[in-house]
Design a protein around this motif. Sequence first.
Motif, short mmCIF file in Angstrom:
data_model
loop_
_atom_site.label_atom_id
_atom_site.label_comp_id
_atom_site.label_asym_id
_atom_site.label_seq_id
_atom_site.Cartn_x
_atom_site.Cartn_y
_atom_site.Cartn_z
N ILE A 10 11.47 -55.85 4.70
CA ILE A 10 11.10 -55.53 3.46
C ILE A 10 9.74 -54.99 3.48
CG2 ILE A 10 10.84 -56.30 1.16
CD1 ILE A 10 13.37 -57.85 1.25
N ALA A 11 8.74 -56.00 3.98
CA ALA A 11 7.33 -55.62 4.10
C ALA A 11 6.97 -54.24 4.77
CB ALA A 11 6.63 -56.68 5.00
N THR A 12 7.93 -54.20 5.89
CA THR A 12 7.83 -52.68 6.73
C THR A 12 8.17 -51.47 5.82
OG1 THR A 12 7.89 -54.02 8.72
CG2 THR A 12 8.53 -51.44 8.69
N HIS A 13 9.26 -51.62 5.04
CA HIS A 13 9.89 -50.66 4.17
C HIS A 13 8.96 -50.39 3.08
CE1 HIS A 13 12.44 -48.08 2.30
NE2 HIS A 13 12.30 -48.91 1.12
N GLN A 14 8.41 -51.43 2.50
CA GLN A 14 7.32 -51.28 1.34
C GLN A 14 6.02 -50.70 1.83
OE1 GLN A 14 7.16 -55.15 -0.20
NE2 GLN A 14 8.57 -54.95 -1.73
N ALA A 15 5.34 -50.78 2.91
CA ALA A 15 4.60 -50.42 3.75
C ALA A 15 4.77 -49.08 3.80
CB ALA A 15 3.98 -51.07 4.84
N GLN A 16 5.72 -48.58 4.51
CA GLN A 16 6.15 -47.24 4.70
C GLN A 16 6.10 -46.40 3.35
OE1 GLN A 16 9.74 -47.74 6.91
NE2 GLN A 16 8.56 -47.81 9.07
N GLN A 17 6.62 -46.92 2.35
CA GLN A 17 6.69 -46.41 0.95
C GLN A 17 5.25 -46.00 0.60
OE1 GLN A 17 9.32 -48.92 -1.31
NE2 GLN A 17 10.83 -47.22 -1.26
N TRP A 18 4.49 -47.01 0.68
CA TRP A 18 3.00 -46.94 0.09
C TRP A 18 2.39 -45.61 0.81
CZ3 TRP A 18 -0.06 -48.08 -3.96
CH2 TRP A 18 0.43 -49.22 -4.69
N LEU A 19 2.68 -45.73 2.25
CA LEU A 19 1.92 -44.87 2.99
C LEU A 19 2.62 -43.28 2.63
CD1 LEU A 19 1.85 -46.54 6.32
CD2 LEU A 19 -0.11 -45.93 5.22
N GLU A 20 3.72 -43.04 2.37
CA GLU A 20 4.11 -41.89 2.08
C GLU A 20 3.82 -41.34 0.61
OE1 GLU A 20 8.46 -42.42 2.95
OE2 GLU A 20 8.03 -42.68 5.14
N SER A 21 3.63 -42.50 -0.19
CA SER A 21 3.23 -42.02 -1.71
C SER A 21 1.96 -41.22 -1.82
CB SER A 21 3.16 -43.24 -2.45
OG SER A 21 1.80 -43.95 -2.31
N ASP A 22 1.61 -40.43 -2.99
CA ASP A 22 0.53 -40.01 -3.21
C ASP A 22 -0.45 -40.63 -4.10
OD1 ASP A 22 -1.12 -37.74 -3.27
OD2 ASP A 22 -0.32 -36.98 -5.03
N ASN A 23 -0.68 -41.88 -3.43
CA ASN A 23 -1.46 -42.89 -3.95
C ASN A 23 -3.14 -42.28 -3.84
OD1 ASN A 23 -3.34 -45.41 -4.16
ND2 ASN A 23 -1.27 -46.38 -5.00
N ALA A 24 -3.85 -42.14 -4.73
CA ALA A 24 -5.30 -41.70 -4.74
C ALA A 24 -6.10 -42.77 -3.81
CB ALA A 24 -5.72 -41.41 -6.10
N PHE A 25 -5.83 -44.16 -4.22
CA PHE A 25 -6.68 -45.09 -3.62
C PHE A 25 -6.59 -45.13 -2.00
CE2 PHE A 25 -7.41 -49.50 -1.70
CZ PHE A 25 -8.55 -49.59 -2.14
#
Length: 128
Positions: A10-25
Motif C-alpha cells: 500500500i505504501a509503495t502504491h500510494q507513493a507511486q500515485q503521488w509521484l504520478e500526480s500533478d502536485n505542485a509541491f
Amino acid sequence: IQLLLGKREIATHQAQQWLESDNAFFNRSRSVGNWGDFERSKLQYIAGQFGEAELLEHASWSKLTEIDANWLIGCNFLSQGKRGEAREHFAKAAAYDARWFVTQSLAAGMLKHAEDDSSWPQWLPAGS
C-alpha cells in the motif's frame, strides 16, 4: 504509517500515485537543497525507484533531512522485519541533537523500544 503497519504494498502504491500526480509541491524545483526535492526523493525511495544510498545523498544538504531520511529508512527496514538494520538507522537519526524535530524524537523512541524488546514491534514478523 503504512510501513509501520507492515503494509509495504500500500505504501509503495500510494507513493507511486503521488509521484504520478500533478502536485505542485512535489513538482517544484528539483535542485538538491530544496525541501520539495527531498520530499519527492522520499516518495521515490518508498516507491522503490532508488535505494538508501540515493535517499541519503538527497538528504545530505541538511542535518534535519538526514534525520528524516534515516528514520524513513529505519521504518522501511522495520516493515520488512529487518529489525537490526532498522535499529541502525533509528540510532543514526536519534544521535542528532534535535529533540524538537519530530522524526528525531520518533527515532529515539523507536530505538528505545527496539533495544528494550528485540521482538518489537510484535505486529510485524521478523525477517531476514
